[in-house]
Design a protein around this motif. Structure first.
Motif, short mmCIF file in Angstrom:
data_model
loop_
_atom_site.label_atom_id
_atom_site.label_comp_id
_atom_site.label_asym_id
_atom_site.label_seq_id
_atom_site.Cartn_x
_atom_site.Cartn_y
_atom_site.Cartn_z
N GLU A 1 -71.26 61.85 -94.13
CA GLU A 1 -71.01 63.36 -94.04
C GLU A 1 -69.65 62.21 -93.05
O GLU A 1 -69.46 61.96 -92.45
CB GLU A 1 -72.25 63.73 -92.34
CG GLU A 1 -73.47 63.59 -92.67
CD GLU A 1 -74.41 64.33 -91.39
OE1 GLU A 1 -73.21 64.68 -90.39
OE2 GLU A 1 -75.27 63.15 -91.14
N ARG B 1 -68.55 76.09 -84.43
CA ARG B 1 -70.31 75.37 -84.98
C ARG B 1 -70.82 76.38 -83.84
O ARG B 1 -72.27 76.06 -83.86
CB ARG B 1 -69.88 73.85 -84.28
CG ARG B 1 -69.65 74.09 -82.63
CD ARG B 1 -70.08 72.52 -82.19
NE ARG B 1 -69.92 71.65 -82.71
CZ ARG B 1 -68.76 70.70 -82.39
NH1 ARG B 1 -67.65 71.67 -82.43
NH2 ARG B 1 -68.58 70.05 -83.68
N CYS C 1 -72.83 76.10 -96.05
CA CYS C 1 -72.34 74.74 -96.34
C CYS C 1 -72.12 74.14 -97.67
O CYS C 1 -72.63 74.72 -98.62
CB CYS C 1 -72.99 73.70 -94.89
SG CYS C 1 -72.73 74.21 -93.21
N ARG D 1 -79.43 77.40 -80.69
CA ARG D 1 -77.92 77.41 -81.73
C ARG D 1 -77.76 78.59 -80.58
O ARG D 1 -76.29 78.61 -80.54
CB ARG D 1 -78.28 77.76 -83.19
CG ARG D 1 -76.53 77.79 -83.86
CD ARG D 1 -75.94 77.44 -85.00
NE ARG D 1 -77.42 78.26 -85.93
CZ ARG D 1 -77.80 78.57 -86.74
NH1 ARG D 1 -76.90 77.30 -88.12
NH2 ARG D 1 -78.30 79.09 -87.27
N GLU E 1 -72.81 74.52 -87.07
CA GLU E 1 -73.68 73.73 -87.42
C GLU E 1 -75.22 74.04 -88.12
O GLU E 1 -75.97 74.48 -87.43
CB GLU E 1 -74.36 73.03 -85.78
CG GLU E 1 -72.83 72.24 -84.89
CD GLU E 1 -72.83 70.70 -84.04
OE1 GLU E 1 -74.05 72.37 -83.05
OE2 GLU E 1 -71.89 70.79 -83.91
N ASP F 1 -68.52 66.83 -92.48
CA ASP F 1 -68.86 66.49 -91.21
C ASP F 1 -68.52 67.50 -90.25
O ASP F 1 -68.47 68.06 -90.40
CB ASP F 1 -68.19 65.14 -90.41
CG ASP F 1 -66.65 64.89 -90.37
OD1 ASP F 1 -66.24 66.54 -90.24
OD2 ASP F 1 -66.22 63.92 -89.68
N LYS F 2 -69.60 67.06 -89.25
CA LYS F 2 -69.12 68.30 -88.16
C LYS F 2 -68.00 69.20 -87.29
O LYS F 2 -67.99 69.86 -86.81
CB LYS F 2 -70.44 68.23 -87.03
CG LYS F 2 -71.65 68.47 -87.46
CD LYS F 2 -72.97 67.90 -86.82
CE LYS F 2 -73.99 68.20 -86.50
NZ LYS F 2 -75.09 67.72 -85.53
N THR F 3 -67.23 67.56 -87.48
CA THR F 3 -66.01 68.22 -87.08
C THR F 3 -65.04 68.75 -87.98
O THR F 3 -63.67 68.79 -87.58
CB THR F 3 -65.43 66.51 -86.26
OG1 THR F 3 -65.21 66.06 -87.34
CG2 THR F 3 -65.89 66.44 -85.42
N GLU G 1 -78.83 69.87 -91.80
CA GLU G 1 -79.69 69.14 -91.24
C GLU G 1 -81.07 68.84 -92.08
O GLU G 1 -81.10 67.84 -91.92
CB GLU G 1 -79.62 69.67 -90.21
CG GLU G 1 -80.06 68.67 -88.92
CD GLU G 1 -81.59 68.11 -88.39
OE1 GLU G 1 -82.31 67.01 -88.81
OE2 GLU G 1 -81.72 69.76 -88.62
#
Ligand SMILES: Cc1ncc(COP(=O)(O)O)c(C=O)c1O
Length: 303
Positions: free
Chosen positions: A235, A153, A194, A60, A214, A207-209, A219
């Motif tokens: 998600e 992200r 999160c 990341r 991230e 969700d990731k959007t 995860e």
């Protein structure tokens, strides 16, 4: 509790209080920094420590360096060696929290991309205060920043201005923490963690959007929930009003670990106490990070 003795700058260990960075570096002037919070947990029986998901943290970090067009990108082996030396030099006797910052240390103009430098520090970390009792959250009037302005992200320092304003507002409004909404009014995440909630028995996370970081812990929970229950985490986009129908809720992150949420906007989450799924996932998380459970040895890098 142990105290930090040595800090690392550009691969060299030096006394903690001797760390220096020029105030006109881009890192300071334009927040040209990406960073990670990594944990090394004490492994009780082996008398050693293990980084948790170090490779994922470095990946990341590398994604952040790429997006910010840093002229040098550090590799996993180099950083793993540096962090190992850092932990050993500090002789910890309890869990270690590591802050790893990579930045443009050069002075210059907005478009300057180097020279790149890094600092890594190892610190003890007390258990978060809401870990057992749960915490209250308020939905913030500060909006989560978005992918097309300052991509959430990646873990870049500049994004934490948004997070800090949110945190300060929550504090002055009398909440333990906050949740941010996207520009569309959908649930995003907390300032440094999160968000998960249970509705009709189903575990759900934005969700990731939804303009979230991230998260590696997110995860981890998605993976473990599937392995423990056979069900997939949903998600998806989460509406604000769904928050008030949640049966359970929690925040997660490397630093925060898993923090139960017992009220949102002063409405109780479920019965207003720590929920059973939250407790189960927390226990499982601690067993995994400490190697009490044999599952996922690939997530632990023994020092
Ligand atoms: C904004 C934000 N979201 C989520 C997280 C959790 O991310 P991770 O699980 O990778 O630590 C963090 C913590 O670093 C964070 O700062």
């Amino acid at each position: 509790m142990w105290e930090p003795k040595q800090i690392m700058m550009n691969g060299e260990l030096l006394p903690f209080e001797d760390a220096r960075l020029h105030p006109l570096s881009l890192a300071v002037t334009y927040a040209t920094t990406v960073f990670e919070g990594v944990r090394a947990y004490q492994i009780p029986d082996a008398g050693t420590f293990a980084f948790f998901r170090l490779a994922e943290h470095v990946r990341r970090l590398q994604a952040g360096m790429k997006l910010m067009r840093f002229e040098q990108i550090y590799d996993v082996e180099f950083l793993q060696d540096c962090l190992t030396r850092l932990v050993q030099a500090n002789e910890p006797d309890s869990d270690v929290y590591i802050r790893l910052l990579v930045y443009v240390e050069g002075t210059g103009l907005l478009k300057t991309c180097g020279p790149v430098g890094f600092t890594a520090a190892a610190m003890p970390r007390k258990k978060p205060i809401f870990a057992e009792t749960g915490m209250s959250l308020g939905v913030s009037s500060w909006q989560r920043l978005s992918d097309n302005s300052s991509p959430p992200r990646i873990k870049c320092t500049a994004n934490y201005h948004n997070a800090r304003l949110t945190m300060l507002q929550a504090k002055s409004d009398g909440y333990d923490g906050a949740l941010m909404l996207t520009a569309d009014g959908k649930v995003s995440e907390a300032p440094i963690a999160c968000f998960f909630m249970v509705r009709d028995g189903q575990l759900i996370t934005p969700d990731k959007t939804s303009n979230i970081l991230e998260s590696i812990t997110r995860e981890t929970i998605i993976t473990r929930y599937k392995e423990l229950t056979g069900n997939a985490v949903e998600e998806r986009v989460v509406d604000r009003s769904e928050l008030y129908f949640a049966e359970e809720a929690f925040l997660c992150g490397t630093g925060q670990e898993i923090l139960p949420v017992t009220s949102i906007d002063r409405l109780p989450v479920g019965d207003g106490v720590v929920g059973p799924l939250t407790s189960q996932l927390r226990q499982d998380y601690f067993d995994i990070v400490r190697g009490v459970s044999d599952e996922h040895p690939e997530w632990r890098t023994v020092i």
